[in-house]
Structures are given as structure tokens and as C-alpha cells.
Design an enzyme around this catalytic site. Sequence first.
Site, PDB file in Angstrom:
ATOM      1  N   LEU A   2     -38.240 -48.993  32.743  1.00  0.00           N
ATOM      2  CA  LEU A   2     -37.637 -48.683  34.050  1.00  0.00           C
ATOM      3  C   LEU A   2     -36.170 -49.106  34.123  1.00  0.00           C
ATOM      4  CD1 LEU A   2     -40.484 -49.469  36.626  1.00  0.00           C
ATOM      5  CD2 LEU A   2     -39.571 -47.241  35.972  1.00  0.00           C
TER       6      LEU A   2
ATOM      7  N   ASN B 118     -37.679 -55.286  28.430  1.00  0.00           N
ATOM      8  CA  ASN B 118     -36.301 -55.330  27.907  1.00  0.00           C
ATOM      9  C   ASN B 118     -35.260 -54.901  28.935  1.00  0.00           C
ATOM     10  OD1 ASN B 118     -37.204 -52.681  27.756  1.00  0.00           O
ATOM     11  ND2 ASN B 118     -36.180 -52.231  25.827  1.00  0.00           N
TER      12      ASN B 118
ATOM     13  N   ASP C  84     -41.378 -55.379  23.087  1.00  0.00           N
ATOM     14  CA  ASP C  84     -41.178 -53.976  22.725  1.00  0.00           C
ATOM     15  C   ASP C  84     -39.701 -53.658  22.505  1.00  0.00           C
ATOM     16  OD1 ASP C  84     -42.170 -51.237  22.353  1.00  0.00           O
ATOM     17  OD2 ASP C  84     -40.862 -50.847  24.059  1.00  0.00           O
TER      18      ASP C  84
ATOM     19  N   HIS D 222     -44.670 -53.786  19.026  1.00  0.00           N
ATOM     20  CA  HIS D 222     -43.852 -52.694  18.481  1.00  0.00           C
ATOM     21  C   HIS D 222     -43.738 -52.960  16.991  1.00  0.00           C
ATOM     22  CE1 HIS D 222     -39.880 -50.198  18.724  1.00  0.00           C
ATOM     23  NE2 HIS D 222     -40.250 -50.306  17.462  1.00  0.00           N
TER      24      HIS D 222
ATOM     25  N   ASP E  98     -43.723 -43.979  26.401  1.00  0.00           N
ATOM     26  CA  ASP E  98     -42.518 -44.667  25.914  1.00  0.00           C
ATOM     27  C   ASP E  98     -41.270 -44.073  26.569  1.00  0.00           C
ATOM     28  OD1 ASP E  98     -40.887 -46.469  24.642  1.00  0.00           O
ATOM     29  OD2 ASP E  98     -41.131 -45.625  22.641  1.00  0.00           O
TER      30      ASP E  98
ATOM     31  N   HIS F  90     -31.900 -42.888  28.818  1.00  0.00           N
ATOM     32  CA  HIS F  90     -30.550 -43.314  28.448  1.00  0.00           C
ATOM     33  C   HIS F  90     -29.574 -42.355  29.106  1.00  0.00           C
ATOM     34  CE1 HIS F  90     -31.545 -46.367  25.514  1.00  0.00           C
ATOM     35  NE2 HIS F  90     -32.364 -45.542  24.889  1.00  0.00           N
TER      36      HIS F  90
END
Lengths: 310, 429
Positions: free
Chosen positions: B68, B99, B157, B184, B310, B314
Site C-alpha cells: 500500500l 516495507n 518481503d 520472500h 503482489d 510504482h
Amino acid sequence: MRLKSKDLISTEDLSRDEIELLISTAESFKEISERDIKKVPTLRGRTIINLFYESSTRTRTSFEIAAKRMSADAINISTSSSSVVKGETLRDTAKNLEAMNPDCLVVRHSSSGTPNILAKYLRCSVINAGDGAHEHPSQALLDLFTVREAKGRIEGLKVAIVGDITNSRVARSNIHALGKMGAEVRVVGPPTMIPMDIDSMGCSVFHDLKDAIVDVDVIIMLRIQMERQKAPSFPSVREYSALYGLDGKKLEKAPKDVVILHPGPINRGVEITPEVADGPCSLILDQVKNGIAMRMAIFYLLIGGAREEG
Amino acid sequence: MKRLVIKNGRVIDPSGGLDGLYDLYIYEGKVASLRPSGGSLEADEDWDVLDAKKMLVLPGLIDIHTHLRDPGYEYKETIATGTMAAAAGGFTSIVCMANTNPVNDNGSVTRYILNRASEVGKVNVFPVGAATRGLNGEMISEMGELRDSGCVAVSDDGMPIIDGGLMRKVLEYSSVFDMPVISHCEDPCIVSDGVMNEGSTSTRLGLKGIPRAAEEAMVARDIVLAELTRGRLHIAHISTRGSVELVRTAKDKGLSITTEVTPHHCTLTDDSVVGYNTNAKMNPPLRDEDDIEAILQGLKDKTIDCIATDHAPHSSIEKDLEFDRAANGVVGLETALSLTLRLVDRGFLGLSEAIERVTVGPATVLGLEKGTLKVGADADITIVDKDREWIVDSNLFFSKGRNTPFEGWSMKGKVVKTIVKGKVVYSEE
């Protein structure tokens, strides 16, 4: 006849006919560089930008001289880091340069595929002067030109390409171009320098240099590029030279009329010994000379009178 | 809308083995009852009626692998836009990775995410806490606090845990809190500077390859560590035949291991990279037909427990670049359902099986009380027009991310309405 594309990105995209055309055009331009006044007006009024993101002496100079002998205006930009440091993206740099309305952009970049991406953004012609480990088409074309000059043909020749194939754009461009012209290509190096499934590009793989050259017509030695190795693919320069360096002794295994090419700059004593580099089989300086003629041919066929508008 | 009835739809609820024409009654945000279609409405006039004739009525979809980006990378996605994209894609619950910036390795970040989700979120949000502090792979995180603050699993991850000894501790320590460890699996030493699958395509394009071994070596390591610790391991986004086989063997041994696959790894090969398409760049990379065949077999036989997107938005700042410099990841929330139904159309999965892999399948992996239409369950429901055709146009995405490898694809199956706890959160048009 002309080239199908507005750009020269790869030899993979060229047809055999296009390669023939490029070689014969280069042949006819070679004489210009022998003249007292080494200039023809063919590309007068054309603007060529050499955009080099990676250092280069030979290739950049060769493109620049080729442009100037055709009377084009050539501008050199070495942005090895300047624009990147300023934070300008590739696309922005390209768009800004295009706003200055050049006819052709010659680009070298350390990232594979950069010319492909630029060619999509830009209306002007894009020439790939080497992108990462992808292709270096003008080098392969000048190599073919040089080989044909020396051997009279390409069809049916056996060619060994020796060195770090994984990281070599020269190898890839030559594998495609030589294959299309009917040569038999073998790549030679330790398995750490041979990329996965390279045989799918139509070449065979050898790990022993002496075995590989015993019946070849042409040997192309590649520069060992320490700077491209994150983790070195060989234990030492000493061992690499002993196994894969071309010296007089190994050369005795090859047929007497073998010719040797190297895209330069050579590492004397690493991949090739001085006696071989300077010896009678070496065509290294012919390559440099022919490089100018080939790049004149490329400019001419992309942005010269032969190109139709639109 | 206190009382809602969804009439005449084909209700498929794999959690109860249900597939038929039913009217679904919702009362106070819960599933109140399910009755065969055709009966007349109760005398009570207060019911709002939603006609779902010719539609699929499904438990709301669950995505256990979403990024998110909020807090910290709000220009890529926010909790508002990400959950809206989820709703538009038919997802009623999403599990978001740690992350962010700051990293979700402490209770205050977890609480921020949950508070924000309750203020502006469209769907249920379940955060994943970092497995190691700062995702730095050096020290286990404060998992007790993370669990108490609302995290449902722990994961680094995007940053594989290189140190096997630390991974052992993560598996051991997390078991106290009953939180699965989502791993991961990619050994960065083997990945080296690879940027796409290693094979004939990477060789031709002159791009550095990532061998399957990079993933499989860490899948194998984590499986033996799970066996050693009896920890609860979930392996994220597997991409190779070898990984499927390793997981199958581990499951046969009775280990508590689960895994997921993304819709794009079920669908695309590394040919998508040709042309240096950065929207086909992700970790793990797209593989080839043989891997897809093994993945689909694994999805069929439940070696692979679920499909997870996943979703990795971006901006053009990270994607409109040279291939080797571009960021990894693709968006997935708004294309996942159609790509899942595509597997049905192509005969790899039955319809009910496919729905299972995006509803009760993922819910079971993380122990979420979701993904079912049983009486008393939260009324999280997705209504789908299975035969509707549409063209992917990333400009129409609710996500801020435009980085899809499916631009221009012709898709079948479109979400018509998404309902969370009885409330319509997305309605087509």
C-alpha cells in the site's frame, strides 16, 4: 534500396540484404578517407549528436570523423555522469536534445536496451553505439566488412569469438550478423563467461581455445573488461591469459591463413600478446580504418538522400 | 442500507461447497441467510433488493500480498487509493506488506495503518509486520507488540533474510504469537546483479539473468528451517517448477508450509520483457512456459494454496527508466480476478476451485476469519459479471500505479459490486 527502420539498434533486426547493402555502401565510401581532401557534401545541413554515457575513444571518434567527412555537423556529449548526477532521466535528456532538432542521435549507454527505449521516444534516427551487454551493431558491421575484404566472402567461414561472451555486446552483434551471412560461429571461454542458452542464438560453445581454433578462418578476440565483473569470472589475469589469451604458440594450432580481429582497446599481454596483435594475421588496424567507412555508410543510409521523408 | 438482499445470483462459496442460485440476505453487516432463488420476499418491506441475475455472487476476494506504500511513499499509492483499487478489483480484504517508510516494525506504524484504513479505507486492511527491525535482516522485530497492535503475520518481503541463523530465530520466535512468517525467497548472492529470468531471452537481450536456483535455494533452506523449528512458514510468490516441487515434497512430509503465486506468474513468460518493458520487471522475475505448467499444476492440486497479487505500485519516476535501473514490481489488484477467471476459461481450474484460491484459500493461510458466506460471517461480497469483456487501460485504474504488464489486454469478467460488511464500497459506473 534503403534500411527498413529509421534506427540502427541491433544486427538482430537487420536482414541479410540490409547487411549486404551496408557493407557495399561502406566499400564505396572507403576511398573518401584516402583522398587529400577527405570530405564530401552528402550530409551537409544534417546534425548528428553523439551522446555517450560511457567512456569511449575509438567509437566516438570514429562516429565523429565519419559525420564530419560527410559534412554533417557533429556534436559530442559525454554524460558519463553529469546529467545522471543532476538527476535528469534518460527520457528527459533525450527529449531535450530532440527539441534541438537533430537528425540523428548516436548513443552509448551501460544499460542494455537504452537505444530501444530512446528510439521509441524520438522521431530522429537512433544509432546504437553500444548498450550494456546487448549489441554494438556498427562494430559487428565493420568486422564483417573487414572479414569480407580479407577473405572475399563471409558465407561458409568458421569464426571463433573468444572471451567474456556474457558481458560482450560485440559478441552478440557478431553472432547475429555472421549467422545471417552464413558463417559458422563458435564462442570460446570458461563457462563463467558463457551466457545461458547461447546456443539458441545459433552458435556452438567451446571451453578450450586450442580445440576451437584448429579449423577456423577468423578469430575475434574480446577485451577482458574487469569493470563489468561484479564477481570476477576468472581467478586471475595470469590464469586467463594462460588459458584464453592468444599467443604465438596457440596460434600455431590455427590454419596459416587465419585472420585475427579485436574490437579494441586491446590489453596487450592479457587476451592477446604483442606478437599476435602486431603480427601478419592481425586486422586490428584495418578494423579501425573500415570503422569510419562503415559509420559513413550507416549515416548515409539512415539520414542521407536515400531516406524518404515521412 | 440496514437490510439487503442479493437476489437471483449464482452464489459460489467454496468454503461451504455451495454453487447454485440463491438469494443472500444481509442484516447488520452479516450474512443472515441464504435461500434458494425464486421464493418471495418476506413481508417486511424494509429490505433493499439488489438483483444479481446472471451474476456470480462470491465471498469477497482476499489478497494476502499487497503493497500500500503508505506511510512514506504516498506518491506511489495511499491507503485510500490502494483500498479503492482493491474494491474495484473485487477484493474486500487485503494484507499489506511492511516495507513502508517508516517500516512497519512497531506498534505505532501498525496503528497508523489501521486507523487510516478505518478513516479512508474502502476494504478490510490487515497489516504484516516486519520480521526483522527496519527490514535490515539483523535483529528480530518486536513481534509481540506487532501482534497486539493488529499485525497478522511477519515478513521482510522484498528483502530476503540472508542470514539463515536469523531466519531460524524468526521462525521460532514468531510461533509464540501464532503469526506465520511470509518469506520472500531469493538468495541475493545468487541473484547477483540479475534483472530478469536467466535463459535464452536474457542472453539475447544482454540483460543479467536471475537463475531459478536463486529462488529454489532459499525455498529449500526455509523449508528445512521450518522443519527444524516447526515454525509456520508461508512462501511468497513462487515462480519456478523447482519451487513447486520443493513445496509439494514438504507438504507431503506434513510440514506446516503454505505458498502463493501471482496472477502474472501464472500467465506471462519472460518474453514479456522483450523491448525492455520495465512493466514486466519484478522479483521474482517472469519465467517460462515450463514453470507456468508446473505452477498451474501446483495450483490445481493445492500445493499452491492461493493466488496473491503482489500489487506493487510504482510511479513513472521509478519505471520510465533504463531496464536495469527500473524498480521491480507490477500492480495487480484491478486485473487479478479477470486473470484468475482466465485460468478457468483456459481449463486449468474449475470455477469453484479458482474462487477458492482467492477467497477461503488465502484466508486459511493467514487464519483470517474471512472468505466465506456462511451464516453469521461478515457480509463481504463480490458480485461479478463473469462474461463481461473489457480492455485493460491503466489510465482508468483507481490505483496510482500504472505499471501493469497487461496494458491493452482483452479481459473477461468484471466486478459489478463490492460489498464490505454489508455496505457497497464499489459499484460499477
